[in-house]
Design a protein around this motif. Structure first.
Motif, short mmCIF file in Angstrom:
data_model
loop_
_atom_site.label_atom_id
_atom_site.label_comp_id
_atom_site.label_asym_id
_atom_site.label_seq_id
_atom_site.Cartn_x
_atom_site.Cartn_y
_atom_site.Cartn_z
N ILE A 150 170.82 11.09 18.40
CA ILE A 150 168.80 11.73 18.37
C ILE A 150 167.90 11.84 19.56
CG2 ILE A 150 168.23 9.20 18.56
CD1 ILE A 150 165.95 10.34 17.05
N GLY A 151 168.91 11.91 21.04
CA GLY A 151 168.94 11.71 21.99
C GLY A 151 170.09 13.65 23.02
N SER A 152 170.14 13.86 21.88
CA SER A 152 171.39 15.16 22.09
C SER A 152 170.26 15.98 23.20
CB SER A 152 170.74 16.48 21.25
OG SER A 152 171.86 16.89 21.33
N ALA A 153 171.55 15.74 24.53
CA ALA A 153 171.83 16.96 25.37
C ALA A 153 171.89 18.13 25.38
CB ALA A 153 172.12 16.11 26.68
N THR A 154 172.29 18.54 24.28
CA THR A 154 172.65 19.84 24.12
C THR A 154 171.75 20.56 23.58
OG1 THR A 154 174.95 19.14 22.87
CG2 THR A 154 174.90 21.01 22.56
N ARG A 155 171.09 19.96 22.63
CA ARG A 155 169.63 20.33 21.88
C ARG A 155 168.26 20.50 23.30
NH1 ARG A 155 168.05 16.08 19.93
NH2 ARG A 155 166.42 15.52 20.36
N ARG A 156 168.54 19.98 24.04
CA ARG A 156 167.82 19.87 25.16
C ARG A 156 167.92 21.22 26.20
NH1 ARG A 156 168.24 15.57 27.25
NH2 ARG A 156 169.59 16.07 29.06
N LEU A 157 169.62 21.42 26.18
CA LEU A 157 170.04 22.03 27.35
C LEU A 157 169.76 23.42 26.25
CD1 LEU A 157 173.36 20.89 28.42
CD2 LEU A 157 170.80 21.28 29.67
N LEU A 158 169.84 23.86 24.99
CA LEU A 158 169.66 24.78 24.25
C LEU A 158 168.30 25.13 24.02
CD1 LEU A 158 172.44 24.45 21.50
CD2 LEU A 158 172.73 25.69 23.64
N GLY A 159 167.35 23.78 24.95
CA GLY A 159 166.19 24.78 25.15
C GLY A 159 164.89 24.96 23.84
N GLY A 160 165.61 23.09 22.92
CA GLY A 160 164.59 22.20 21.96
C GLY A 160 163.79 21.48 22.88
N ASN A 161 162.79 22.30 22.06
CA ASN A 161 161.48 21.00 23.35
C ASN A 161 160.94 20.03 21.43
OD1 ASN A 161 160.60 22.83 21.12
ND2 ASN A 161 159.16 24.08 22.17
N VAL A 162 161.62 19.62 20.98
CA VAL A 162 161.43 18.49 19.92
C VAL A 162 162.06 17.44 20.88
CG1 VAL A 162 160.67 20.46 18.16
CG2 VAL A 162 163.48 19.20 18.88
N ARG A 163 161.20 16.16 19.99
CA ARG A 163 161.10 14.53 20.99
C ARG A 163 160.98 13.94 19.55
NH1 ARG A 163 162.76 17.93 24.09
NH2 ARG A 163 162.45 17.75 26.34
N PRO A 164 161.70 12.72 19.81
CA PRO A 164 162.38 11.30 18.49
C PRO A 164 160.56 11.93 19.40
CG PRO A 164 164.06 12.09 20.29
CD PRO A 164 163.07 12.86 20.71
N SER A 165 160.23 10.64 17.74
CA SER A 165 159.34 9.80 17.49
C SER A 165 158.74 8.81 17.13
CB SER A 165 158.00 10.82 17.27
OG SER A 165 157.70 10.96 15.67
N TYR A 166 158.67 7.72 17.49
CA TYR A 166 158.95 5.98 16.80
C TYR A 166 158.28 6.09 15.16
CZ TYR A 166 158.20 0.89 16.44
OH TYR A 166 158.18 -0.18 15.49
N ALA A 167 158.94 5.57 14.52
CA ALA A 167 158.46 5.49 13.29
C ALA A 167 157.31 4.35 12.83
CB ALA A 167 159.79 5.59 12.07
N GLY A 168 157.64 3.56 13.83
CA GLY A 168 156.35 2.64 13.10
C GLY A 168 157.37 1.33 12.71
N TYR A 169 158.77 1.07 12.52
CA TYR A 169 159.06 0.00 12.10
C TYR A 169 160.35 -0.06 13.31
CZ TYR A 169 161.12 2.92 9.19
OH TYR A 169 162.26 3.95 8.24
N VAL A 170 161.34 -0.84 12.94
CA VAL A 170 162.44 -1.71 13.43
C VAL A 170 163.08 -1.87 12.43
CG1 VAL A 170 161.48 -2.09 15.91
CG2 VAL A 170 161.54 -3.97 14.54
N ALA A 171 164.93 -1.78 13.16
CA ALA A 171 166.34 -2.04 12.02
C ALA A 171 166.41 -4.03 12.91
CB ALA A 171 166.55 -1.63 11.98
N TRP A 172 166.21 -4.92 12.70
CA TRP A 172 167.04 -5.79 13.42
C TRP A 172 168.26 -5.49 12.96
CZ3 TRP A 172 164.93 -8.13 17.30
CH2 TRP A 172 163.32 -8.19 18.28
N ARG A 173 169.38 -5.94 12.98
CA ARG A 173 170.84 -6.27 12.51
C ARG A 173 171.54 -6.98 12.22
NH1 ARG A 173 172.07 -1.53 10.41
NH2 ARG A 173 170.50 0.69 10.62
N GLY A 174 172.53 -7.50 11.80
CA GLY A 174 173.44 -8.42 11.91
C GLY A 174 174.96 -8.46 11.94
N LEU A 175 176.00 -8.39 12.28
CA LEU A 175 177.34 -8.64 11.68
C LEU A 175 178.29 -9.59 11.63
CD1 LEU A 175 178.81 -5.91 10.03
CD2 LEU A 175 179.41 -5.49 12.82
N GLU A 176 178.98 -10.23 11.05
CA GLU A 176 179.06 -11.72 10.92
C GLU A 176 180.11 -11.47 10.17
OE1 GLU A 176 177.29 -13.88 13.19
OE2 GLU A 176 176.09 -12.01 13.98
#
Length: 388
Positions: A150-176
């Motif tokens: 999502i934070g692609s340097a390739t996209r930016r260097l190829l002229g992509g001017n779109v930026r990620p936007s916060y969707a309003g929620y988070v994902a708390w995670r665990g792997l036990e």
């Protein structure tokens, strides 16, 4: 006449999408080299992965079965707030990011896979692409694939001017480790996809292979994710780390500050079924804010974007990994038969881009619809961890 030399494809991004691209390019006769920005062992920013047909198809081609890298479930169960469970039959296979990574990485042992390679510049001159990295390393190929998320340097260097936007929620995670959990909790969760939802939150849980791909009872892991509406102003506070290192898109295990851990435990106790609250309490929790990146053009001059670099889908579709795999397979098919010095197969690339963007738009809408059902990211959904 001398035979044409093989096309060399430079793949930026060494996660599972980039590895899938390497396999697909090699399958059509291209030479692949992978460049990953991480300096050391890659962190599993997902954890659990739902086995999808696109992933299984590549594993089969690599002479592996989906069951060899997955935990099999036979039921789904909905937990209610006071702990009662409603169950129904729903067979499914679940794997894990690190298990899938290992399955794809090991067959590429002889392929260039360079770490600490943060892309800084891309140049196209004639039929050659030059990639320059932050450490001064430079390499050349005939086509470049941006599989760098999502934070692609390739996209930016190829002229992509779109930026990620916060969707309003988070994902708390665990792997036990399953062996670290009490028997009654493990008995409830084993063999089942378990979920709970209420206004502004959703939690789900299932078992996945162990850290080395173990599938035997007692050696597997319990993977869970808890989606919760969080005001954007509170993200910096929740992403604060014990080490003081700044994080914006991922808080790794072991980095949560004590105040956040205490707030998390209180919120879990008050909002989740008791079994899920106990699971949160016993876990080394990590966190990812959920971001949206709208669909973006995927093809540029001697380059293409795949996976999250081209646009995201919400995690509720369970298709982030499979989308990247399908992108890679279709791109390789479009490049099949192309040789250095020849004109790019522009028509096939355009058809691939159109088909994949249509699929991306469809998945994106479906994911937002699924989030809306739990009021995740909606204006009227209940918010948690609100400091106001």
């Amino acid at each position: 006449m001398q035979p044409s030399k093989a096309v060399k494809v430079l793949i930026v991004g060494g996660s599972v999408g980039g590895l899938a691209a390497a396999h697909e390019m090699r399958a059509v006769g291209a030479e692949a080299a992978v460049y990953e920005r991480s300096a050391g062992r890659m962190e599993a920013r997902g954890a659990g992965v739902v086995m999808q047909p696109e992933v299984e198809a590549l594993l089969v081609r690599l002479r592996m079965s989906a069951r060899a890298v997955s935990v099999e479930l036979w039921e789904r169960q909905q937990l209610h707030l006071h702990g009662r469970a409603t169950r129904y039959e729903a067979p499914q296979l679940m794997t894990a990011w690190d298990t899938l990574y290992r399955a794809l990485r090991e067959p590429l042992a002889g392929v260039c896979y360079r770490l600490d390679s943060a892309l800084r510049r891309v140049r196209v001159e004639g039929s050659e692409v030059t990639a320059e990295f932050a450490d001064g390393y430079t390499t050349q190929g005939h086509f470049l694939v941006g599989a760098d998320g999502i934070g692609s340097a390739t996209r930016r260097l190829l002229g992509g001017n779109v930026r990620p936007s916060y969707a309003g929620y988070v994902a708390w995670r665990g792997l036990e480790p399953e062996a670290a959990l009490p028997g009654d909790l493990l008995e409830l969760l084993t063999g089942r996809f378990t979920f709970f939802g209420s206004d502004g939150m959703q939690m789900l849980c299932y078992l996945v292979p162990g850290p080395e791909g173990e599938l035997t009872e007692g050696s597997r892991r319990v993977n869970w994710v808890w989606y919760v509406n969080v005001p954007e102003r509170d993200l910096p506070r929740l992403l604060a780390s014990r080490s003081g290192k700044p994080y914006t898109t991922f808080l790794p295990p072991g980095e949560m500050v004590l105040d956040t851990a205490a707030e998390l435990a209180v919120t879990a106790e008050a909002s989740l079924p008791p079994q899920f609250a106990e699971l949160v309490r016993r876990s080394d929790v990590f966190m990812q804010p959920v971001f949206d990146l709208p669909p973006h053009r995927m093809v540029a001059d001697h380059a293409a974007l795949i996976g999250d670099a081209a646009g995201t889908v919400r995690p509720h579709t369970a298709s982030g990994t499979s989308k990247a795999f399908a992108d890679a397979a279709g791109l390789a098919a479009a490049l099949r038969g192309w040789a250095p010095g020849q004109d790019l197969p522009g028509g096939r690339l355009a058809d691939w881009e159109q088909e994949r963007l249509l699929r991306l738009v469809s998945l994106s809408r479906a994911g937002i619809g699924l989030a809306d059902q739990s009021s995740l990211g909606t204006v009227d959904g209940r918010r948690y961890f609100d400091s106001a």
